[in-house]
Design a protein around this motif. Structure first.
Motif, PDB file in Angstrom:
ATOM      1  N   HIS A  50       0.832  -1.048   0.119  1.00 53.28           N
ATOM      2  CA  HIS A  50      -0.030  -0.065   0.119  1.00 53.28           C
ATOM      3  C   HIS A  50       0.841   1.230  -0.072  1.00 53.28           C
ATOM      4  N   GLY A  51       2.115   1.013  -0.015  1.00 48.51           N
ATOM      5  CA  GLY A  51       3.099   2.549   0.168  1.00 48.51           C
ATOM      6  C   GLY A  51       3.166   3.116   1.475  1.00 48.51           C
ATOM      7  N   ARG A  52       3.418   4.037   1.744  1.00 44.27           N
ATOM      8  CA  ARG A  52       3.603   4.880   2.922  1.00 44.27           C
ATOM      9  C   ARG A  52       2.205   4.845   3.846  1.00 44.27           C
ATOM     10  N   PRO A  53       2.265   4.558   5.049  1.00 49.84           N
ATOM     11  CA  PRO A  53       0.906   4.707   5.768  1.00 49.84           C
ATOM     12  C   PRO A  53       0.586   6.120   5.995  1.00 49.84           C
ATOM     13  N   PRO A  54      -0.719   6.249   6.199  1.00 54.56           N
ATOM     14  CA  PRO A  54      -1.094   7.909   6.211  1.00 54.56           C
ATOM     15  C   PRO A  54      -0.693   8.323   7.757  1.00 54.56           C
ATOM     16  N   VAL A  55      -0.494   9.751   7.890  1.00 50.57           N
ATOM     17  CA  VAL A  55      -0.447  10.349   9.182  1.00 50.57           C
ATOM     18  C   VAL A  55      -2.015  10.375   9.855  1.00 50.57           C
ATOM     19  N   LEU A  56      -2.055   9.526  10.601  1.00 53.30           N
ATOM     20  CA  LEU A  56      -3.006   9.749  11.670  1.00 53.30           C
ATOM     21  C   LEU A  56      -3.436  10.818  12.353  1.00 53.30           C
ATOM     22  N   GLY A  57      -2.547  11.362  13.063  1.00 53.88           N
ATOM     23  CA  GLY A  57      -2.510  12.580  13.785  1.00 53.88           C
ATOM     24  C   GLY A  57      -1.123  12.690  14.609  1.00 53.88           C
ATOM     25  N   PHE A  58      -1.505  13.454  15.764  1.00 50.43           N
ATOM     26  CA  PHE A  58      -0.113  13.802  16.589  1.00 50.43           C
ATOM     27  C   PHE A  58      -0.745  13.880  18.144  1.00 50.43           C
ATOM     28  N   LEU A  59       0.049  13.836  18.758  1.00 49.70           N
ATOM     29  CA  LEU A  59       0.033  13.896  20.160  1.00 49.70           C
ATOM     30  C   LEU A  59       0.185  15.427  20.554  1.00 49.70           C
ATOM     31  N   ARG A  60      -0.975  16.251  21.006  1.00 54.00           N
ATOM     32  CA  ARG A  60      -0.753  17.761  21.237  1.00 54.00           C
ATOM     33  C   ARG A  60      -0.432  17.913  22.819  1.00 54.00           C
ATOM     34  N   ASN A  61       0.490  18.592  23.136  1.00 55.64           N
ATOM     35  CA  ASN A  61       0.908  18.812  24.601  1.00 55.64           C
ATOM     36  C   ASN A  61       0.266  20.079  25.186  1.00 55.64           C
ATOM     37  N   SER A  62      -0.233  20.228  26.140  1.00 54.61           N
ATOM     38  CA  SER A  62      -0.506  21.246  26.973  1.00 54.61           C
ATOM     39  C   SER A  62       0.626  21.900  27.456  1.00 54.61           C
TER      40      SER A  62
END
Length: 156
Positions: A50-62
């Motif tokens: 399938h090629g490169r996996p999609p970026v699902l998201g990121f961890l957002r710091n407070s």
């Protein structure tokens, strides 16, 4: 009688690549499926197909800990961080988190797919040079010999 692991792997490889939550749900069906999905060979074959996996998201710091997981796709994928940590880095499918325990604290290398954690005390030199400001930094570096970093599991 259960179908052989090779057949299950072939089926799992054909789940829709634009719906990564399918693999997460499939990994919850049973331990053998989770073992198949988390294996280095499966991840390598998935990437080849399938090629490169999609970026699902990121961890957002407070200010002092991970605030939430910010999704970047329409997928229902969600991620719960196992504690009150500060996210420092994410590479090779692992998150590097800072746990501010009394004393020097700990660095936590966390694999969100398997839930595995490796804890390392924060070296004194890092406190002196790195963590003085409000934005501590650290990075994950893979030391596995001959690793292609696609199905990297050399950290645990």
């Amino acid at each position: 009688m259960a179908p052989p692991d090779e057949l299950i792997e072939e089926i799992l490889l054909r789940l829709p690549p634009d719906e990564p939550s399918c693999l997460v749900r499939a990994s919850l069906v049973c331990k053998p499926w989770r073992r198949i999905i988390s294996h280095r060979r499966f991840r390598r074959r998935l990437h080849e197909l399938h090629g490169r996996p999609p970026v699902l998201g990121f961890l957002r710091n407070s200010r002092k800990a991970v605030k939430d997981f910010a999704a970047t796709t329409g997928s229902a994928f969600s991620l719960a961080v196992p504690g009150d940590y500060l996210a420092l880095d994410y590479r090779h499918g692992r998150a590097l988190l800072l746990d501010m325990v009394p004393g020097w604290g700990e660095l936590v290398l966390w694999d969100p797919t398997t839930g595995d954690q490796e804890r390392v005390p924060v070296p004194e030199a890092m406190w002196d040079n790195t963590f003085q400001g409000d934005n501590p930094t650290a990075a994950i570096v893979c030391a596995a010999a001959e690793c292609d970093h696609r199905g990297c599991d050399g950290l645990f």
